[in-house]
Design a protein around this motif. Sequence first.
Motif, PDB file in Angstrom:
ATOM      1  N   LEU A 242       0.749  -1.144   0.143  1.00  0.00           N
ATOM      2  CA  LEU A 242      -0.040   0.083  -0.005  1.00  0.00           C
ATOM      3  C   LEU A 242       0.721   1.206  -0.047  1.00  0.00           C
ATOM      4  O   LEU A 242       1.778   1.208   0.881  1.00  0.00           O
ATOM      5  CB  LEU A 242      -0.858   0.054   1.235  1.00  0.00           C
ATOM      6  N   THR A 243       0.395   2.153  -0.845  1.00  0.00           N
ATOM      7  CA  THR A 243       1.217   3.580  -1.136  1.00  0.00           C
ATOM      8  C   THR A 243       0.250   4.542  -0.949  1.00  0.00           C
ATOM      9  O   THR A 243      -0.769   4.876  -1.507  1.00  0.00           O
ATOM     10  CB  THR A 243       2.221   3.433  -2.093  1.00  0.00           C
ATOM     11  N   HIS A 244       0.500   5.644   0.254  1.00  0.00           N
ATOM     12  CA  HIS A 244      -0.566   6.503   0.340  1.00  0.00           C
ATOM     13  C   HIS A 244      -0.298   7.513  -1.052  1.00  0.00           C
ATOM     14  O   HIS A 244       0.722   8.003  -1.228  1.00  0.00           O
ATOM     15  CB  HIS A 244      -0.390   7.502   1.746  1.00  0.00           C
ATOM     16  N   MET A 245      -1.412   7.838  -1.507  1.00  0.00           N
ATOM     17  CA  MET A 245      -1.304   8.788  -2.789  1.00  0.00           C
ATOM     18  C   MET A 245      -1.101  10.201  -2.496  1.00  0.00           C
ATOM     19  O   MET A 245      -0.567  10.781  -3.572  1.00  0.00           O
ATOM     20  CB  MET A 245      -2.850   8.761  -3.718  1.00  0.00           C
ATOM     21  N   LEU A 246      -1.060  10.802  -1.448  1.00  0.00           N
ATOM     22  CA  LEU A 246      -0.806  12.124  -1.273  1.00  0.00           C
ATOM     23  C   LEU A 246       0.304  12.307  -0.494  1.00  0.00           C
ATOM     24  O   LEU A 246       1.283  13.040  -0.751  1.00  0.00           O
ATOM     25  CB  LEU A 246      -1.908  12.676  -0.297  1.00  0.00           C
ATOM     26  N   LEU A 247       0.792  11.356   0.530  1.00  0.00           N
ATOM     27  CA  LEU A 247       1.973  11.578   1.628  1.00  0.00           C
ATOM     28  C   LEU A 247       3.087  10.710   0.797  1.00  0.00           C
ATOM     29  O   LEU A 247       4.057  11.191   1.277  1.00  0.00           O
ATOM     30  CB  LEU A 247       1.271  11.073   2.822  1.00  0.00           C
ATOM     31  N   GLY A 248       2.816   9.851   0.124  1.00  0.00           N
ATOM     32  CA  GLY A 248       3.879   9.164  -0.526  1.00  0.00           C
ATOM     33  C   GLY A 248       4.460   8.267   0.688  1.00  0.00           C
ATOM     34  O   GLY A 248       3.942   7.761   1.303  1.00  0.00           O
ATOM     35  N   GLY A 249       5.775   8.135   0.501  1.00  0.00           N
ATOM     36  CA  GLY A 249       6.696   7.457   1.587  1.00  0.00           C
ATOM     37  C   GLY A 249       6.829   5.867   1.230  1.00  0.00           C
ATOM     38  O   GLY A 249       6.073   5.640   0.108  1.00  0.00           O
ATOM     39  N   PRO A 250       7.812   5.160   1.788  1.00  0.00           N
ATOM     40  CA  PRO A 250       7.596   3.811   1.379  1.00  0.00           C
ATOM     41  C   PRO A 250       6.536   3.119   1.708  1.00  0.00           C
ATOM     42  O   PRO A 250       5.709   3.274   2.490  1.00  0.00           O
ATOM     43  CB  PRO A 250       8.872   3.140   2.509  1.00  0.00           C
ATOM     44  N   PRO A 251       6.224   1.851   0.828  1.00  0.00           N
ATOM     45  CA  PRO A 251       5.167   1.167   0.781  1.00  0.00           C
ATOM     46  C   PRO A 251       4.786   0.476   2.101  1.00  0.00           C
ATOM     47  O   PRO A 251       5.849   0.004   2.729  1.00  0.00           O
ATOM     48  CB  PRO A 251       5.127   0.151  -0.376  1.00  0.00           C
ATOM     49  N   VAL A 252       3.674   0.321   2.514  1.00  0.00           N
ATOM     50  CA  VAL A 252       3.142  -0.562   3.665  1.00  0.00           C
ATOM     51  C   VAL A 252       3.058  -1.939   3.302  1.00  0.00           C
ATOM     52  O   VAL A 252       2.074  -2.070   2.177  1.00  0.00           O
ATOM     53  CB  VAL A 252       2.118  -0.058   4.280  1.00  0.00           C
ATOM     54  N   VAL A 253       3.819  -2.827   3.654  1.00  0.00           N
ATOM     55  CA  VAL A 253       3.663  -4.148   3.240  1.00  0.00           C
ATOM     56  C   VAL A 253       2.847  -5.019   4.334  1.00  0.00           C
ATOM     57  O   VAL A 253       3.258  -5.116   5.534  1.00  0.00           O
ATOM     58  CB  VAL A 253       5.054  -4.755   2.918  1.00  0.00           C
ATOM     59  N   LEU A 254       1.663  -5.758   3.799  1.00  0.00           N
ATOM     60  CA  LEU A 254       0.638  -6.410   4.642  1.00  0.00           C
ATOM     61  C   LEU A 254       0.948  -7.949   4.025  1.00  0.00           C
ATOM     62  O   LEU A 254       0.733  -8.207   2.883  1.00  0.00           O
ATOM     63  CB  LEU A 254      -0.544  -6.012   4.315  1.00  0.00           C
ATOM     64  N   PRO A 255       1.102  -8.810   4.875  1.00  0.00           N
ATOM     65  CA  PRO A 255       1.015 -10.186   4.705  1.00  0.00           C
ATOM     66  C   PRO A 255      -0.471 -10.515   4.195  1.00  0.00           C
ATOM     67  O   PRO A 255      -1.577 -10.112   4.815  1.00  0.00           O
ATOM     68  CB  PRO A 255       1.358 -11.006   6.094  1.00  0.00           C
ATOM     69  N   ALA A 256      -0.435 -11.485   3.013  1.00  0.00           N
ATOM     70  CA  ALA A 256      -1.751 -11.955   2.608  1.00  0.00           C
ATOM     71  C   ALA A 256      -1.771 -13.385   2.765  1.00  0.00           C
ATOM     72  O   ALA A 256      -1.034 -13.895   2.786  1.00  0.00           O
ATOM     73  CB  ALA A 256      -2.007 -11.373   1.445  1.00  0.00           C
ATOM     74  N   ARG A 257      -3.074 -13.905   2.582  1.00  0.00           N
ATOM     75  CA  ARG A 257      -3.630 -15.139   2.433  1.00  0.00           C
ATOM     76  C   ARG A 257      -4.463 -15.505   1.444  1.00  0.00           C
ATOM     77  O   ARG A 257      -5.314 -14.603   1.240  1.00  0.00           O
ATOM     78  CB  ARG A 257      -4.070 -15.640   4.034  1.00  0.00           C
ATOM     79  N   ALA A 258      -4.688 -16.539   1.072  1.00  0.00           N
ATOM     80  CA  ALA A 258      -5.641 -17.017   0.073  1.00  0.00           C
ATOM     81  C   ALA A 258      -7.191 -16.876   0.687  1.00  0.00           C
ATOM     82  O   ALA A 258      -7.225 -17.592   1.732  1.00  0.00           O
ATOM     83  CB  ALA A 258      -5.277 -18.393  -0.648  1.00  0.00           C
ATOM     84  N   ASP A 259      -7.841 -16.161  -0.100  1.00  0.00           N
ATOM     85  CA  ASP A 259      -9.219 -16.264   0.538  1.00  0.00           C
ATOM     86  C   ASP A 259     -10.139 -17.281  -0.095  1.00  0.00           C
ATOM     87  O   ASP A 259     -11.189 -17.733   0.451  1.00  0.00           O
ATOM     88  CB  ASP A 259      -9.880 -14.962   0.528  1.00  0.00           C
TER      89      ASP A 259
END
Length: 399
Positions: A242-259
Motif C-alpha cells: 500500500l502507498t498513500h497517494m498524497l503523502l507518499g513514503g515507502p510502501p506499507v507491506v501487509l502479509p496476505a492469505r488466500a481467501d
Amino acid sequence: MSDALAIAAVTETVRAVLGEAVQHTVPGAEVTARHPNGAGDADAARTGPALNVFLYRTDVDPAWRNTDPVGTHPGETRHPALALALHYLFSAYAPPGDDSTLAERLIGAAMSALHDRPELRADDLRAAADFSDLHLQQEPVKLTPSVLTADQMCRLWTSLGGGYRLSVAYEARVVLIDSSAPGRTPLPVLRRGEAGAGPVAAPTAAAPWPVLDAVRPSVAAPGSDIVLSGSGLAAGAPSVHLTHMLLGGPPVVLPARADRADAVRATLGEDLGAGCWSAVVVLSAADGGERATRPRTLRVAPRVTSALPLTAVRDPQGAAVLEVRCASAVHPGQRVELLVDSRPVTAEPFTRATRTLRFRLAAGAPGRYPLRLRVDGVDSPLTDAETERFDADTAVVIT
C-alpha cells in the motif's frame, strides 16, 4: 485550498524570492511593492537600487473555472473555487544620476531567479506569508514570463502615469481561492444492488500476468480485513503493498492469505492513515522472482474517537467551536472537513501531524445533526455495521 488572502500571499512570496536573488547580485538593493508612479516619486529619497513588484492585472483562469470543486463526491454540490492568474510588472530603479547598468543587473537577477525556481514552493509561501493558507493548495503556483509588445508596454506605462522604467512582465498561475458559500453534502446511500455488492465484472479467461480487478470493501476502516480479487493471484506467495497517494513514503507491506480462488485477504494496520491508497498484490515465486499487479485504489476511512454524540455550545454570535479527536493522525496538506448534516466545515489550519482537529461552525439552528469526518474525500462511517442503519450517536448536538 486557499483563502481570500492568497493574492497578497503570492506578492509577498515573490518579493521574498526576488529579494534573496537581488541581494546576491546587487548588494544593498531592496524589493518593493509600490505603485510604479509612487516608486518613481520616491527616487529623490532613494539611497540605493531597487526592484519594484507591481500587480497590474488579475484574470479568471478559464480552464480551472470549469473544474469540479476539490473533494466533491457525486451528488454533492459546492461552489467552485475562484481560479486566478495574476499579472505582475517588475521594474528596476537606480539612484538618481546613476549611469551604470544597475537596472539591467536587477532585471537579470530577477529573471534568472524565476527561471531556476519557476514554482512558489509550499515552504516559501509559509515562510513569507504565514497569514494565508495558500501553502496548502495542492496545485502549485507557477511564474512564467509574459510577452508584451512595445505598444502594450507603452499603453501600460501611460495608464500608470509614470515615466518608463526597464521592466519585465510575469504571470503567476494558478491561485485557487475557496468559495465561502456553503455547499451541500447529502447523506450516503446505504445499499446498491443485492447485499450492497453492486455489479460485478470479471475476465473470462486466465491472464498470463496477475490481474487485480477489485478491492472490497472499497472504503475500509483501519484494523479491518480487505479482499483483493482478480485472476492469476495463486501463482505465488501473496503480499499486499500500500502507498498513500498524497503523502507518499515507502510502501506499507501487509502479509496476505488466500481467501478463495483468485482472491487474497489482508488485514489493515490499526495506525493506517486515512485517505486514498494505491493497493498492489505482489506474488513471490519459489525461485525468488516477483510479479505485481497494476494498482487499484483503496480508500481508508478516518475514525472519530471523541465521545459521541458531540455537544456544541454556541456563542452570542451563534458560532461554535468543535474539537474532534480522530484515528489515525492526519497530516498537513490533507484536506479535512467535518460534515454536519449536509454542511461541510473546513478544519482550522494545523502545521504538524495531529489526532485532534478544531472546527468552527457558523451560525446554525439548535438541534441534533448526523456527523461525518472527511479526510481527502473519504468519510468516517455513519452507519452501524450490524444493522446497516444510521448510527444515532454519530451526531453533534447544537444547543
